[in-house]
Design an enzyme around this catalytic site. Structure first.
Site, PDB file in Angstrom:
ATOM      1  N   GLU A  80       0.846  -1.198   0.000  1.00 41.02           N
ATOM      2  CA  GLU A  80       0.000   0.000   0.000  1.00 41.02           C
ATOM      3  C   GLU A  80       0.881   1.248   0.000  1.00 41.02           C
ATOM      4  O   GLU A  80       1.965   1.258   0.595  1.00 41.02           O
ATOM      5  CB  GLU A  80      -0.908  -0.061   1.246  1.00 41.02           C
ATOM      6  CG  GLU A  80      -1.811   1.116   1.495  1.00 41.02           C
ATOM      7  CD  GLU A  80      -2.874   1.348   0.423  1.00 41.02           C
ATOM      8  OE1 GLU A  80      -2.480   1.613  -0.725  1.00 41.02           O
ATOM      9  OE2 GLU A  80      -4.076   1.301   0.751  1.00 41.02           O
ATOM     10  N   ASP A  81       0.418   2.279  -0.666  1.00 38.34           N
ATOM     11  CA  ASP A  81       1.200   3.517  -0.697  1.00 38.34           C
ATOM     12  C   ASP A  81       1.184   4.229   0.647  1.00 38.34           C
ATOM     13  O   ASP A  81       2.223   4.598   1.193  1.00 38.34           O
ATOM     14  CB  ASP A  81       0.686   4.444  -1.821  1.00 38.34           C
ATOM     15  CG  ASP A  81      -0.834   4.623  -1.815  1.00 38.34           C
ATOM     16  OD1 ASP A  81      -1.508   4.155  -0.876  1.00 38.34           O
ATOM     17  OD2 ASP A  81      -1.361   5.230  -2.768  1.00 38.34           O
TER      18      ASP A  81
HETATM   19  P1  IMP Z   1      -7.523   5.204   4.282  1.00 40.12           P
HETATM   20  O1  IMP Z   1      -8.584   4.226   3.898  1.00 40.12           O
HETATM   21  O2  IMP Z   1      -8.101   6.442   4.904  1.00 40.12           O
HETATM   22  O3  IMP Z   1      -6.416   4.621   5.112  1.00 40.12           O
HETATM   23  O4  IMP Z   1      -6.934   5.751   2.953  1.00 40.12           O
HETATM   24  C1  IMP Z   1      -5.897   5.190   2.333  1.00 40.12           C
HETATM   25  C2  IMP Z   1      -5.891   5.573   0.872  1.00 40.12           C
HETATM   26  O5  IMP Z   1      -6.235   6.944   0.664  1.00 40.12           O
HETATM   27  C3  IMP Z   1      -4.495   5.423   0.348  1.00 40.12           C
HETATM   28  O6  IMP Z   1      -4.326   4.159  -0.224  1.00 40.12           O
HETATM   29  C4  IMP Z   1      -4.409   6.520  -0.679  1.00 40.12           C
HETATM   30  O7  IMP Z   1      -4.872   6.028  -1.912  1.00 40.12           O
HETATM   31  C5  IMP Z   1      -5.331   7.577  -0.195  1.00 40.12           C
HETATM   32  N1  IMP Z   1      -4.603   8.627   0.547  1.00 40.12           N
HETATM   33  C6  IMP Z   1      -4.542   8.778   1.891  1.00 40.12           C
HETATM   34  N2  IMP Z   1      -3.784   9.832   2.217  1.00 40.12           N
HETATM   35  C7  IMP Z   1      -3.337  10.351   1.049  1.00 40.12           C
HETATM   36  C8  IMP Z   1      -2.468  11.450   0.730  1.00 40.12           C
HETATM   37  O8  IMP Z   1      -1.948  12.177   1.587  1.00 40.12           O
HETATM   38  N3  IMP Z   1      -2.248  11.658  -0.594  1.00 40.12           N
HETATM   39  C9  IMP Z   1      -2.785  10.888  -1.573  1.00 40.12           C
HETATM   40  N4  IMP Z   1      -3.591   9.847  -1.319  1.00 40.12           N
HETATM   41  C10 IMP Z   1      -3.865   9.579  -0.015  1.00 40.12           C
HETATM   42 MG    MG Z   2      -4.565   3.781  -2.132  1.00 38.20          MG
END
Ligand code: IMP
Ligand code: MG
Length: 182
Positions: free
Chosen positions: A105-106
């Site tokens: 995951e990024d």
């Molecule tokens: P979560 O479900 O809130 O943990 O979101 C994770 C996903 O949101 C990551 O896989 C990214 O694709 C996106 N994401 C979260 N933070 C960022 C950011 O700072 N920049 C770009 N994409 C983000």
């Molecule tokens: Mg993502």
């Protein structure tokens, strides 16, 4: 904050620092899995650059049986705040039953997308399932998830570059930058 907000991007993590972070993750991961076959599951879209570099870094650390597959998960839409709902937009090509699987995951933000993805993949009975994330915004976590390997912990900022986008832009940057809204 809408998608047309005026903004600038300033470098947070340089290309050289990213290379060091990826190499360090590859060292840790290969110490655990060397000699085993592993399936890297890249989370599209943002992780495509990271998977590509990580696969080669693992090869450089002596790992020989690496498969790469992708899953599409969409949470953000076009803004910068998580929708709290993760949608699977593309499934894996291959069966992972009995396989050693590493989700790549990024960035982990609230944790919602990883928790949905982890549940989906673990229901397919892999031999093992763990996760590597290049970046983690610990302060934003809303779901308690286990991420075995984390490259760098960052503050609550919105980052782009190295595959990560803001409304479809900046994925091509070789560094990771912070979006600053004016
Ligand atoms: P979560 O479900 O809130 O943990 O979101 C994770 C996903 O949101 C990551 O896989 C990214 O694709 C996106 N994401 C979260 N933070 C960022 C950011 O700072 N920049 C770009 N994409 C983000
Ligand atoms: Mg993502």
């Amino acid at each position: 904050m809408n998608k047309h907000s005026k903004h600038t991007v300033s470098q947070l993590i340089s290309k050289a620092d990213i290379e060091n972070i990826v190499a360090s993750l590859a060292k840790q991961i290969s110490n655990t899995y060397r000699g085993q076959a592993i399936t890297l599951v890249g989370v599209l879209d943002g992780a495509y650059t990271f998977v590509s570099d990580l696969a080669r870094a693992l090869h450089a650390r002596g790992m020989e049986q690496i498969s790469v597959d992708f899953v599409g998960v969409d949470t953000y839409g076009s803004g910068t705040t998580s929708s709290k709902k993760a949608k699977i937009t593309k499934d894996l090509k291959h069966d992972i039953a009995g396989k050693t699987v590493l989700i790549v995951e990024d960035i982990v933000d609230t944790g919602y997308s990883l928790s949905v993805l982890h549940a989906l993949l673990s229901a397919r009975n892999p031999k093992s399932l763990s996760t590597v994330a290049l970046l983690s915004k610990d302060a934003r976590r809303e779901v308690n998830i286990n991420v075995e390997y984390i490259g760098e912990h960052i503050d609550d900022v919105f980052v782009v570059g190295y595959g990560l986008d803001y409304d479809g832009h900046y994925r091509e940057l070789p560094y990771i930058g912070v979006v600053q809204f004016l």
